[in-house]
Design a protein around this motif. Structure first.
Motif, PDB file in Angstrom:
ATOM      1  N   HIS A 100       1.029  -1.295  -0.208  1.00  0.00           N
ATOM      2  CA  HIS A 100      -0.164  -0.287   0.181  1.00  0.00           C
ATOM      3  C   HIS A 100       0.334   1.069  -0.223  1.00  0.00           C
ATOM      4  O   HIS A 100       0.286   2.373  -0.645  1.00  0.00           O
ATOM      5  CB  HIS A 100      -0.771  -0.040   1.368  1.00  0.00           C
ATOM      6  N   LEU A 127      -7.932   1.012  -2.697  1.00  0.00           N
ATOM      7  CA  LEU A 127      -9.445   0.775  -2.474  1.00  0.00           C
ATOM      8  C   LEU A 127      -8.500  -1.240  -1.400  1.00  0.00           C
ATOM      9  O   LEU A 127      -9.650  -1.451  -1.121  1.00  0.00           O
ATOM     10  CB  LEU A 127     -10.033   0.682  -2.994  1.00  0.00           C
ATOM     11  N   PRO A 130      -6.236  -3.534   2.686  1.00  0.00           N
ATOM     12  CA  PRO A 130      -7.314  -3.299   4.196  1.00  0.00           C
ATOM     13  C   PRO A 130      -6.087  -1.915   5.191  1.00  0.00           C
ATOM     14  O   PRO A 130      -6.170  -2.540   6.391  1.00  0.00           O
ATOM     15  CB  PRO A 130      -6.619  -4.984   4.759  1.00  0.00           C
ATOM     16  N   ILE A 131      -6.666  -1.302   4.950  1.00  0.00           N
ATOM     17  CA  ILE A 131      -5.854   0.280   5.367  1.00  0.00           C
ATOM     18  C   ILE A 131      -7.197   1.152   5.139  1.00  0.00           C
ATOM     19  O   ILE A 131      -7.993   1.139   4.412  1.00  0.00           O
ATOM     20  CB  ILE A 131      -4.593   0.904   5.055  1.00  0.00           C
ATOM     21  N   THR A 132      -7.302   2.220   6.249  1.00  0.00           N
ATOM     22  CA  THR A 132      -8.239   3.681   6.204  1.00  0.00           C
ATOM     23  C   THR A 132      -7.629   4.553   5.449  1.00  0.00           C
ATOM     24  O   THR A 132      -6.363   5.189   5.411  1.00  0.00           O
ATOM     25  CB  THR A 132      -8.247   4.306   7.596  1.00  0.00           C
ATOM     26  N   ILE A 133      -7.603   4.935   4.020  1.00  0.00           N
ATOM     27  CA  ILE A 133      -7.052   6.266   3.155  1.00  0.00           C
ATOM     28  C   ILE A 133      -7.468   7.355   4.356  1.00  0.00           C
ATOM     29  O   ILE A 133      -8.613   7.693   4.543  1.00  0.00           O
ATOM     30  CB  ILE A 133      -8.335   6.250   1.882  1.00  0.00           C
ATOM     31  N   GLU A 134      -6.633   7.738   4.368  1.00  0.00           N
ATOM     32  CA  GLU A 134      -6.660   9.723   4.706  1.00  0.00           C
ATOM     33  C   GLU A 134      -7.641  10.177   3.675  1.00  0.00           C
ATOM     34  O   GLU A 134      -7.876  10.243   2.821  1.00  0.00           O
ATOM     35  CB  GLU A 134      -5.177  10.190   5.187  1.00  0.00           C
ATOM     36  N   PRO A 135      -8.527  11.165   4.387  1.00  0.00           N
ATOM     37  CA  PRO A 135      -9.536  11.921   3.396  1.00  0.00           C
ATOM     38  C   PRO A 135      -8.353  12.446   2.412  1.00  0.00           C
ATOM     39  O   PRO A 135      -8.999  13.062   1.749  1.00  0.00           O
ATOM     40  CB  PRO A 135      -9.910  12.562   4.301  1.00  0.00           C
ATOM     41  N   TYR A 138      -8.083  11.396  -0.544  1.00  0.00           N
ATOM     42  CA  TYR A 138      -9.025  11.123  -1.388  1.00  0.00           C
ATOM     43  C   TYR A 138      -9.196  12.985  -2.487  1.00  0.00           C
ATOM     44  O   TYR A 138      -9.439  13.151  -2.956  1.00  0.00           O
ATOM     45  CB  TYR A 138     -10.311  11.862  -0.868  1.00  0.00           C
ATOM     46  N   LYS A 160     -17.523   8.821  -2.392  1.00  0.00           N
ATOM     47  CA  LYS A 160     -16.924   8.067  -1.657  1.00  0.00           C
ATOM     48  C   LYS A 160     -16.336   8.416  -0.534  1.00  0.00           C
ATOM     49  O   LYS A 160     -16.627   8.267   0.619  1.00  0.00           O
ATOM     50  CB  LYS A 160     -15.518   7.074  -2.789  1.00  0.00           C
ATOM     51  N   ARG A 164     -18.508   8.991   4.583  1.00  0.00           N
ATOM     52  CA  ARG A 164     -17.131   9.275   5.498  1.00  0.00           C
ATOM     53  C   ARG A 164     -17.812   9.879   6.905  1.00  0.00           C
ATOM     54  O   ARG A 164     -18.366  11.075   6.563  1.00  0.00           O
ATOM     55  CB  ARG A 164     -15.748   9.623   5.718  1.00  0.00           C
ATOM     56  N   ASP A 166     -15.408  10.856   9.704  1.00  0.00           N
ATOM     57  CA  ASP A 166     -13.975  11.420  10.253  1.00  0.00           C
ATOM     58  C   ASP A 166     -14.345  11.978   9.850  1.00  0.00           C
ATOM     59  O   ASP A 166     -12.876  13.034   9.608  1.00  0.00           O
ATOM     60  CB  ASP A 166     -13.441  10.803  10.309  1.00  0.00           C
TER      61      ASP A 166
END
Length: 379
Positions: A100, A127, A130-135, A138, A160, A164, A166
């Motif tokens: 990633h 995507l 298995p990670i959370t992509i920082e806003p 985006y 997308k 969210r 957050d």
């Protein structure tokens, strides 16, 4: 020892230890090499990082994926797309699979090059991890897509992101800005007159900066603060100065999105740029927001005696400099340096509370205390 030196910013000393180990027949391991490479890459010296990488490849200790990713992140910060391509070729040669971190760096590099379809492909690949992509990733992609008139990609990324829960107020404002942008032509950061990138023998063309008061922000980061000031004070010209090219491009992108006309963006090390003759006695005010505090006083990267003299040289008569930091120790160092120089007198602070990404980031982890100091040039 090597890790401690790198963390302290003493990169040459760390490299000397590596060379000494090799001379004594003790090959440094991959972790040690990677730590030194990380130091040089993070400091913007991709050339030295690549040289160390080449030494590894020609010796007993081979790089791993983390080593290559470290150089790749340095390429992102420096905007070195050519070297990034070389790194990707090396990954293929050694049959190393992207993770990633690799894909994220590629996404950023493709956005820098306005290769939005490639960046979109990177995003879709990201995507799958298995990670959370920082806003901010985006908004980075959506901004590039909007500027490149890739409307379908812009819409899908923002759709997308909007799902969210957050999102900070700063991100929400960025979404609104991107959605309201109407492209007339695709801007090119490589061919614009309002983005200067330092190189030896190539000075800022001051004629590109309109007549009138000129203020500068040093350590502009992602550009939120200076963009807000440009909008609030349209009777003034502003210069944004930031060393990292990836951050400079984000400032430039915000300038284009919001159709800011009173901003000139500079990429380079502050002292190298301010030494240029064209800056002498030209600036009305300088603002420095959240400069990186030094790891030790001997390695005071920005606010030292030489820099104070340089600030005095570029400010007009009665010009001011104001610094905002969240580090009390650094605040004390800065105040001491200006006071002991006898080139400045204390001055009331005027810094606005315009939010920045780094300000919100610090507040999110409970660091809410701020220290501000200002000085006026003595003639």
């Amino acid at each position: 020892m090597v890790n401690a030196l790198v963390r302290g910013g003493l990169l040459q000393e760390a490299l000397n230890i590596v060379q000494e180990m090799k001379s004594n027949g003790i090959p440094p391991n991959t972790v040690t090499y990677t730590a030194v490479i990380k130091g040089f890459s993070g400091n913007g010296n991709v050339k030295e990082a690549v040289q160390i990488l080449n030494d590894m490849e020609g010796g007993e200790t081979l790089p791993n994926l983390r080593t290559y990713n470290t150089v790749l992140r340095g390429c992102v910060q420096a905007g070195d797309y050519g070297e990034a391509q070389n790194i990707m070729n090396k990954l293929s040669q050694h049959n190393l699979q992207k993770d990633h971190s690799t894909v994220l760096s590629l996404l950023k590099l493709h956005v820098q090059q306005m290769q939005i379809k490639e960046a979109w492909s990177d995003f879709q690949e990201l995507l799958n991890f298995p990670i959370t992509i920082e806003p901010t990733i985006y908004t980075l992609l959506a901004t590039g897509a909007a500027l490149a008139k890739e409307e379908a990609i812009t819409k899908e990324v923002l759709d997308k992101l909007s799902k969210r829960n957050d999102l900070t107020p700063l991100i929400l404002r960025e979404i609104q800005t991107i959605q309201s942008y109407k492209a007339k032509a695709v801007p090119n950061p490589q061919k614009t007159d309002r983005l200067y990138r330092w190189s030896e023998g190539h000075a800022v063309n001051w004629s590109l900066i309109p007549k009138g008061p000129v203020n500068m922000e040093i350590c502009s980061g992602l550009g939120e603060w200076v963009i807000n000031r440009c909008k609030k004070e349209q009777d003034k010209n502003w210069i944004s100065l930031e060393q990292r090219y990836d951050r400079v491009l984000q400032t430039w992108s915000k300038m284009e999105l919001q159709k800011i006309t009173n901003l000139f963006v500079c990429c380079g090390e502050a002292s190298a740029i301010l030494k240029q003759d064209c800056f002498k006695n030209k600036l009305d005010a300088i603002f420095v927001n959240f400069p990186d505090p030094p790891h030790n006083e001997e390695n005071n990267r920005l606010f030292n005696a030489d820099f104070i003299k340089l600030v005095h040289q570029v400010l007009k008569a009665q010009g001011t400099i104001e610094v905002l930091t969240d580090d009390k120790h650094y605040y004390n160092i800065i105040t001491r340096e200006f006071t002991s120089s006898n080139l400045f007198s204390e001055h009331p602070t005027q810094n606005s509370n315009d939010p920045t990404y780094f300000d919100e980031l610090e507040k999110s982890v409970g660091r809410t205390e701020r220290f501000s100091t200002a000085f006026k040039k003595r003639n």
